[in-house]
Design an enzyme around this catalytic site. Structure first.
Site, PDB file in Angstrom:
ATOM      1  N   HIS A  33       0.846  -1.198   0.000  1.00 21.69           N
ATOM      2  CA  HIS A  33       0.000   0.000   0.000  1.00 21.69           C
ATOM      3  C   HIS A  33       0.882   1.249   0.000  1.00 21.69           C
ATOM      4  O   HIS A  33       1.752   1.407   0.864  1.00 21.69           O
ATOM      5  CB  HIS A  33      -0.892  -0.044   1.244  1.00 21.69           C
ATOM      6  CG  HIS A  33      -1.923   1.025   1.321  1.00 21.69           C
ATOM      7  ND1 HIS A  33      -3.137   0.957   0.669  1.00 21.69           N
ATOM      8  CD2 HIS A  33      -1.941   2.205   2.001  1.00 21.69           C
ATOM      9  CE1 HIS A  33      -3.860   2.031   0.944  1.00 21.69           C
ATOM     10  NE2 HIS A  33      -3.149   2.817   1.751  1.00 21.69           N
ATOM     11  N   MET A 137     -12.032   4.224   4.854  1.00 19.68           N
ATOM     12  CA  MET A 137     -11.056   4.793   5.796  1.00 19.68           C
ATOM     13  C   MET A 137     -11.559   4.634   7.229  1.00 19.68           C
ATOM     14  O   MET A 137     -12.685   5.021   7.542  1.00 19.68           O
ATOM     15  CB  MET A 137     -10.830   6.281   5.514  1.00 19.68           C
ATOM     16  CG  MET A 137     -10.070   6.587   4.226  1.00 19.68           C
ATOM     17  SD  MET A 137      -8.467   5.788   4.067  1.00 19.68           S
ATOM     18  CE  MET A 137      -7.596   6.424   5.514  1.00 19.68           C
ATOM     19  N   GLY A 142      -4.288  10.943   6.296  1.00 24.70           N
ATOM     20  CA  GLY A 142      -3.205  11.911   6.449  1.00 24.70           C
ATOM     21  C   GLY A 142      -1.994  11.384   7.189  1.00 24.70           C
ATOM     22  O   GLY A 142      -0.864  11.727   6.843  1.00 24.70           O
ATOM     23  N   ASP A 175      -8.579   0.795   5.887  1.00 29.81           N
ATOM     24  CA  ASP A 175      -7.291   1.476   6.029  1.00 29.81           C
ATOM     25  C   ASP A 175      -7.328   2.403   7.232  1.00 29.81           C
ATOM     26  O   ASP A 175      -8.091   3.365   7.255  1.00 29.81           O
ATOM     27  CB  ASP A 175      -7.007   2.270   4.748  1.00 29.81           C
ATOM     28  CG  ASP A 175      -5.653   2.944   4.745  1.00 29.81           C
ATOM     29  OD1 ASP A 175      -4.846   2.706   5.664  1.00 29.81           O
ATOM     30  OD2 ASP A 175      -5.402   3.712   3.792  1.00 29.81           O
ATOM     31  N   GLY A 177      -5.438   2.208  11.464  1.00 29.52           N
ATOM     32  CA  GLY A 177      -5.555   1.685  12.815  1.00 29.52           C
ATOM     33  C   GLY A 177      -5.752   0.180  12.914  1.00 29.52           C
ATOM     34  O   GLY A 177      -6.199  -0.315  13.952  1.00 29.52           O
ATOM     35  N   GLY A 197      -0.102  -0.250   8.506  1.00 28.27           N
ATOM     36  CA  GLY A 197       1.174   0.458   8.446  1.00 28.27           C
ATOM     37  C   GLY A 197       2.007   0.217   9.673  1.00 28.27           C
ATOM     38  O   GLY A 197       2.919  -0.619   9.683  1.00 28.27           O
ATOM     39  N   SER A 198       1.667   0.921  10.749  1.00 34.97           N
ATOM     40  CA  SER A 198       2.483   0.822  11.968  1.00 34.97           C
ATOM     41  C   SER A 198       2.475  -0.585  12.557  1.00 34.97           C
ATOM     42  O   SER A 198       3.475  -1.023  13.127  1.00 34.97           O
ATOM     43  CB  SER A 198       2.018   1.855  13.000  1.00 34.97           C
ATOM     44  OG  SER A 198       0.613   1.831  13.136  1.00 34.97           O
TER      45      SER A 198
HETATM   46  C1  DX5 Z   1      -3.459   7.149   6.413  1.00 37.74           C
HETATM   47  C2  DX5 Z   1      -3.016   6.168   5.374  1.00 37.74           C
HETATM   48  C3  DX5 Z   1      -2.832   4.801   5.884  1.00 37.74           C
HETATM   49  C4  DX5 Z   1      -1.757   4.662   6.927  1.00 37.74           C
HETATM   50  C5  DX5 Z   1      -2.238   3.620   7.879  1.00 37.74           C
HETATM   51  O1  DX5 Z   1      -3.950   8.290   5.783  1.00 37.74           O
HETATM   52  O2  DX5 Z   1      -3.979   6.094   4.330  1.00 37.74           O
HETATM   53  O3  DX5 Z   1      -2.581   3.901   4.802  1.00 37.74           O
HETATM   54  O4  DX5 Z   1      -0.524   4.267   6.417  1.00 37.74           O
HETATM   55  O5  DX5 Z   1      -1.346   3.543   8.940  1.00 37.74           O
HETATM   56  P1  DX5 Z   1      -1.723   2.722  10.269  1.00 37.74           P
HETATM   57  O6  DX5 Z   1      -1.930   1.290   9.852  1.00 37.74           O
HETATM   58  O7  DX5 Z   1      -0.527   2.913  11.132  1.00 37.74           O
HETATM   59  O8  DX5 Z   1      -2.964   3.328  10.830  1.00 37.74           O
HETATM   60 ZN    ZN Z   2      -3.700   4.506   2.840  1.00 38.51          ZN
END
Ligand code: DX5
Ligand code: ZN
Length: 227
Positions: A33, A137, A142, A175, A177, A197-198
């Protein structure tokens, strides 16, 4: 759910100076992603087409480009031409979402439509007939590392029902959290593809973290589709 849950690690939480290595650290990823932010549609700036083109050459993992930008009508086709598997535009930003979908598909990619947490799904159901992916989302777009917003799961449940009854043909992606603490409720609501992501790149072993998320999602969604 017919298939094993898909996991799409978000490189927003990776080391931008080592993107090729960071992609290689998640060989089990279904999609990688890529968060494209322009400092206008969202209050953050990340990367653009040259980086996506370079990443495309550096990894065999299909790229999932999430365009958090104004005027995606103009820019989205380029991300598809670069070889991305899926290119997602925001419903709130596109002037002509159907035109975006047509152009993205014509350039060889799947077309995705994303809705922010406060954007109703109902307003976009007709438009989604022209798309391949719905990206719900679960944080305000952001930034990575924000807290999951469980209230968006009603939209996931509705989308799942529309897909399972044949009214829509989209992959349902979430996408924001997603972690060991939240992946199960998202899976139970009917998500097909989980961006993380994290939770992946913040772990000591990103590959192990993504496989753990997949196993949790698979177990939590095992009852779906069986009536
Ligand atoms: C936020 C992004 C996400 C972000 C998610 O605007 O669209 O793709 O990387 O990160 P985590 O998984 O840490 O919430
Ligand atoms: Zn994203």
């Amino acid at each position: 759910m017919a298939h094993a849950p898909m996991i799409a690690p978000s490189i927003l939480s990776a080391d931008f100076a080592r993107l090729a290595e960071e992609a290689a650290a998640v060989p089990g990823a279904d999609w990688l992603h890529v968060d494209v932010m322009d400092g206008h549609f969202v209050p953050n700036l990340t990367l653009g087409l040259p980086v996506v083109e370079a990443l495309e050459r550096a990894t065999a993992i299909p790229l999932d480009c999430h365009l958090m930008i104004n005027d995606p009508d103009r820019w989205a086709p380029g991300y598809a031409e670069a070889g991305s598997r899926n290119v997602t535009v925001h419903a709130e930003a596109a002037r002509d979402p159907r035109g975006c979908a047509r152009d993205i598909r014509a350039a060889g990619a799947l077309a995705g439509l994303s809705i922010k947490p406060a954007t109703p799904l109902e307003d976009w159901v007709e438009v989604l007939r022209d798309f391949d992916t719905l990206l719900v989302m679960s944080v305000e777009p952001g930034f990575g590392g924000q807290s999951f917003m469980p209230e968006v799961l009603d939209k996931v449940r509705t989308a799942r029902r529309l897909v399972d009854t044949g009214h829509l043909h989209v992959l349902v992606e979430i996408d924001g959290g997603i972690s060991r603490d939240t992946v199960e409720q998202a899976a139970e609501a009917g998500v097909d593809c989980f961006v993380a992501g994290s939770a992946v790149y913040g772990a000591d072993d990103p590959e192990q973290a993504l496989e753990a998320l997949r196993a949790q999602a698979a177990a939590a969604s095992a009852h779906l589709g069986t009536g």
